[in-house]
Design a protein around this motif. Sequence first.
Motif, PDB file in Angstrom:
ATOM      1  N   ALA A   4       3.778  14.268 -11.868  1.00 29.58           N
ATOM      2  CA  ALA A   4       4.194  14.220 -13.269  1.00 29.58           C
ATOM      3  C   ALA A   4       3.028  14.466 -14.225  1.00 29.58           C
ATOM      4  CB  ALA A   4       4.828  12.861 -13.571  1.00 29.58           C
ATOM      5  N   GLY A   5       1.824  14.539 -13.679  1.00 30.79           N
ATOM      6  CA  GLY A   5       0.657  14.769 -14.522  1.00 30.79           C
ATOM      7  C   GLY A   5       0.284  13.567 -15.380  1.00 30.79           C
ATOM      8  N   GLU A   6       0.633  12.382 -14.918  1.00 26.63           N
ATOM      9  CA  GLU A   6       0.361  11.147 -15.656  1.00 26.63           C
ATOM     10  C   GLU A   6      -0.996  10.582 -15.224  1.00 26.63           C
ATOM     11  OE1 GLU A   6       3.768   8.867 -14.503  1.00 26.63           O
ATOM     12  OE2 GLU A   6       5.024   9.768 -16.045  1.00 26.63           O
ATOM     13  N   GLN A   7      -2.063  11.118 -15.779  1.00 26.40           N
ATOM     14  CA  GLN A   7      -3.412  10.792 -15.318  1.00 26.40           C
ATOM     15  C   GLN A   7      -3.765   9.312 -15.487  1.00 26.40           C
ATOM     16  OE1 GLN A   7      -5.395  12.972 -13.614  1.00 26.40           O
ATOM     17  NE2 GLN A   7      -6.565  11.127 -13.180  1.00 26.40           N
ATOM     18  N   GLU A   8      -3.411   8.736 -16.619  1.00 26.52           N
ATOM     19  CA  GLU A   8      -3.735   7.323 -16.841  1.00 26.52           C
ATOM     20  C   GLU A   8      -3.037   6.432 -15.815  1.00 26.52           C
ATOM     21  OE1 GLU A   8      -3.255   4.036 -20.356  1.00 26.52           O
ATOM     22  OE2 GLU A   8      -3.611   6.114 -20.938  1.00 26.52           O
ATOM     23  N   ARG A   9      -1.759   6.681 -15.601  1.00 26.39           N
ATOM     24  CA  ARG A   9      -1.006   5.914 -14.595  1.00 26.39           C
ATOM     25  C   ARG A   9      -1.578   6.167 -13.207  1.00 26.39           C
ATOM     26  NH1 ARG A   9       3.042   2.927 -12.923  1.00 26.39           N
ATOM     27  NH2 ARG A   9       4.560   3.625 -11.390  1.00 26.39           N
ATOM     28  N   LEU A  10      -1.922   7.403 -12.919  1.00 27.42           N
ATOM     29  CA  LEU A  10      -2.505   7.755 -11.625  1.00 27.42           C
ATOM     30  C   LEU A  10      -3.790   6.964 -11.387  1.00 27.42           C
ATOM     31  CD1 LEU A  10      -2.605   9.509  -9.060  1.00 27.42           C
ATOM     32  CD2 LEU A  10      -3.749  11.256 -10.444  1.00 27.42           C
ATOM     33  N   ASP A  11      -4.648   6.909 -12.391  1.00 26.32           N
ATOM     34  CA  ASP A  11      -5.908   6.170 -12.259  1.00 26.32           C
ATOM     35  C   ASP A  11      -5.659   4.690 -11.970  1.00 26.32           C
ATOM     36  OD1 ASP A  11      -7.256   8.545 -12.764  1.00 26.32           O
ATOM     37  OD2 ASP A  11      -7.660   8.057 -14.874  1.00 26.32           O
ATOM     38  N   GLU A  12      -4.706   4.102 -12.693  1.00 30.52           N
ATOM     39  CA  GLU A  12      -4.392   2.689 -12.491  1.00 30.52           C
ATOM     40  C   GLU A  12      -3.817   2.439 -11.098  1.00 30.52           C
ATOM     41  OE1 GLU A  12      -3.968  -1.313 -12.833  1.00 30.52           O
ATOM     42  OE2 GLU A  12      -5.119   0.019 -14.120  1.00 30.52           O
ATOM     43  N   LEU A  13      -2.906   3.296 -10.674  1.00 33.78           N
ATOM     44  CA  LEU A  13      -2.307   3.151  -9.351  1.00 33.78           C
ATOM     45  C   LEU A  13      -3.349   3.288  -8.244  1.00 33.78           C
ATOM     46  CD1 LEU A  13       0.915   5.229  -9.999  1.00 33.78           C
ATOM     47  CD2 LEU A  13       0.848   2.775  -9.497  1.00 33.78           C
ATOM     48  N   MET A  14      -4.254   4.244  -8.409  1.00 33.87           N
ATOM     49  CA  MET A  14      -5.304   4.448  -7.406  1.00 33.87           C
ATOM     50  C   MET A  14      -6.206   3.222  -7.332  1.00 33.87           C
ATOM     51  SD  MET A  14      -5.018   7.478  -5.952  1.00 33.87           S
ATOM     52  CE  MET A  14      -6.645   7.963  -5.428  1.00 33.87           C
ATOM     53  N   ALA A  15      -6.518   2.630  -8.475  1.00 33.62           N
ATOM     54  CA  ALA A  15      -7.361   1.431  -8.489  1.00 33.62           C
ATOM     55  C   ALA A  15      -6.651   0.264  -7.795  1.00 33.62           C
ATOM     56  CB  ALA A  15      -7.722   1.060  -9.920  1.00 33.62           C
ATOM     57  N   GLN A  16      -5.368   0.095  -8.074  1.00 41.93           N
ATOM     58  CA  GLN A  16      -4.607  -0.978  -7.434  1.00 41.93           C
ATOM     59  C   GLN A  16      -4.495  -0.760  -5.925  1.00 41.93           C
ATOM     60  OE1 GLN A  16      -3.574  -3.861  -8.711  1.00 41.93           O
ATOM     61  NE2 GLN A  16      -4.558  -3.252 -10.617  1.00 41.93           N
TER      62      GLN A  16
ATOM     63  N   ILE B 172       0.844  -1.204   0.000  1.00 40.81           N
ATOM     64  CA  ILE B 172       0.000   0.000   0.000  1.00 40.81           C
ATOM     65  C   ILE B 172       0.874   1.247   0.000  1.00 40.81           C
ATOM     66  CG2 ILE B 172      -1.682   1.349   1.325  1.00 40.81           C
ATOM     67  CD1 ILE B 172      -2.892  -1.386   2.207  1.00 40.81           C
ATOM     68  N   ALA B 173       1.931   1.236   0.796  1.00 41.51           N
ATOM     69  CA  ALA B 173       2.849   2.375   0.834  1.00 41.51           C
ATOM     70  C   ALA B 173       3.540   2.567  -0.521  1.00 41.51           C
ATOM     71  CB  ALA B 173       3.888   2.176   1.941  1.00 41.51           C
ATOM     72  N   TRP B 174       3.903   1.457  -1.179  1.00 42.98           N
ATOM     73  CA  TRP B 174       4.532   1.549  -2.499  1.00 42.98           C
ATOM     74  C   TRP B 174       3.589   2.244  -3.469  1.00 42.98           C
ATOM     75  CZ3 TRP B 174       3.754   0.363  -7.540  1.00 42.98           C
ATOM     76  CH2 TRP B 174       4.862   0.394  -8.381  1.00 42.98           C
ATOM     77  N   TYR B 175       2.329   1.801  -3.487  1.00 46.99           N
ATOM     78  CA  TYR B 175       1.353   2.424  -4.378  1.00 46.99           C
ATOM     79  C   TYR B 175       1.144   3.893  -4.015  1.00 46.99           C
ATOM     80  CZ  TYR B 175       0.007  -1.828  -6.827  1.00 46.99           C
ATOM     81  OH  TYR B 175       0.013  -2.948  -7.624  1.00 46.99           O
ATOM     82  N   SER B 176       1.120   4.200  -2.745  1.00 47.21           N
ATOM     83  CA  SER B 176       0.928   5.595  -2.320  1.00 47.21           C
ATOM     84  C   SER B 176       2.049   6.490  -2.833  1.00 47.21           C
ATOM     85  CB  SER B 176       0.845   5.682  -0.797  1.00 47.21           C
ATOM     86  OG  SER B 176      -0.295   4.999  -0.324  1.00 47.21           O
ATOM     87  N   ARG B 177       3.291   6.002  -2.743  1.00 44.63           N
ATOM     88  CA  ARG B 177       4.433   6.778  -3.268  1.00 44.63           C
ATOM     89  C   ARG B 177       4.306   6.978  -4.771  1.00 44.63           C
ATOM     90  NH1 ARG B 177       7.162   3.373   0.110  1.00 44.63           N
ATOM     91  NH2 ARG B 177       7.883   2.086  -1.611  1.00 44.63           N
ATOM     92  N   GLN B 178       3.924   5.914  -5.465  1.00 47.86           N
ATOM     93  CA  GLN B 178       3.790   6.009  -6.913  1.00 47.86           C
ATOM     94  C   GLN B 178       2.647   6.938  -7.315  1.00 47.86           C
ATOM     95  OE1 GLN B 178       6.110   4.713  -9.006  1.00 47.86           O
ATOM     96  NE2 GLN B 178       7.100   4.251  -7.061  1.00 47.86           N
ATOM     97  N   VAL B 179       1.580   6.959  -6.530  1.00 46.18           N
ATOM     98  CA  VAL B 179       0.465   7.882  -6.776  1.00 46.18           C
ATOM     99  C   VAL B 179       0.959   9.316  -6.705  1.00 46.18           C
ATOM    100  CG1 VAL B 179      -1.648   8.820  -5.708  1.00 46.18           C
ATOM    101  CG2 VAL B 179      -1.434   6.358  -6.118  1.00 46.18           C
TER     102      VAL B 179
END
Length: 72
Positions: free
Chosen positions: A18-30, A5-12
């Motif tokens: 970075a303004g990477e909305q698609e990646r942000l959406d995927e990370l938030m879902a995971q 969870i912490a790993w995903y939080s850092r990546q979010v």
Amino acid sequence: MGTVIAWYSRQVILARRAGEQERLDELMAQRRKCVEDQHRLRDAGREEIARIAAGYTERLSELEAAERQDES
């Protein structure tokens, strides 16, 4: 599980900066799925807890390996 969870939080945070909305959406879902699994542990039996823990140990290894690859 908390480490994943912490790993995903850092990546979010990084994706948001970075303004990477698609990646942000995927990370938030995971991350959301991880939190849901964490809540399921409250009612899980020993075997289910062991299965979930093993899955998260494997997932963390995969995430860290992918992160190292991206840095190369």
